[in-house]
Design an enzyme around this catalytic site. Structure first.
Site, mmCIF file in Angstrom:
data_model
loop_
_atom_site.group_PDB
_atom_site.id
_atom_site.type_symbol
_atom_site.label_atom_id
_atom_site.label_comp_id
_atom_site.label_asym_id
_atom_site.label_seq_id
_atom_site.Cartn_x
_atom_site.Cartn_y
_atom_site.Cartn_z
ATOM 1 C CB CYS A 1 15.328 13.154 65.699
ATOM 2 S SG CYS A 1 16.129 14.313 64.570
ATOM 3 C CB CYS B 1 18.860 13.951 65.966
ATOM 4 S SG CYS B 1 17.743 15.363 66.060
#
Length: 148
Positions: free
Chosen positions: A68, A65
């Site tokens: 993230c 991600c």
């Protein structure tokens, strides 16, 4: 339970910081609070996050991600700045499917703050570091005594 080595920002001493402890970690040399960052999963989340001595900022994330990876350093900085007041708990959603299901994690990064074993705030999506800090500060202020 895993233990991390953390260098004290005040005196430079290296300290062992366990994922679980009855109180917040402090430097063994100068006794200043240390940032408390732990990794948790399906098997130890209750002990690491829900049983935390201070409010836990929980970061649900994944290696793949991109957002993230942008939020991670900002959360690490918050843990440093608020040493002694918060614990940062990182949960890899790919390795913790039961937690992802329990908290109905559909988007990542997904952040929540737990205090006294209960969720007191949550938010989905990436945000700039300053916005995340403002959010955490606001949650701590409203969570009551001992949380901020």
């Amino acid at each position: 339970m895993p233990t991390d080595i953390v260098r004290c920002r005040n005196c430079g001493q290296k300290n062992r910081v366990p994922a679980v402890a009855p109180s917040t970690p402090r430097c063994g040399k100068c006794h200043q609070p240390l940032p408390w960052v732990a990794v948790a999963g399906d098997d130890d989340f209750a002990e690491v996050a829900e049983g935390s001595a201070v409010p836990a900022v929980v970061d649900f994330w994944a290696v793949w991600c991109g957002p993230c990876r942008m939020v991670g350093p900002a959360l690490d900085r918050i843990a440093e700045d608020l040493a002694g007041r918060v614990k940062l708990v990182k949960v890899d959603v790919d390795r913790s499917p039961k937690l992802s299901e329990r908290f109905a994690i559909r988007n990542i990064p997904y952040l929540m703050v737990m205090s006294g074993g209960r969720v007191v705030a949550e938010r989905a999506g990436a945000a700039p570091a300053a916005e995340l800090r403002t959010w955490v500060d606001g949650v701590l202020a409203s969570a009551g005594p001992g949380s901020g």
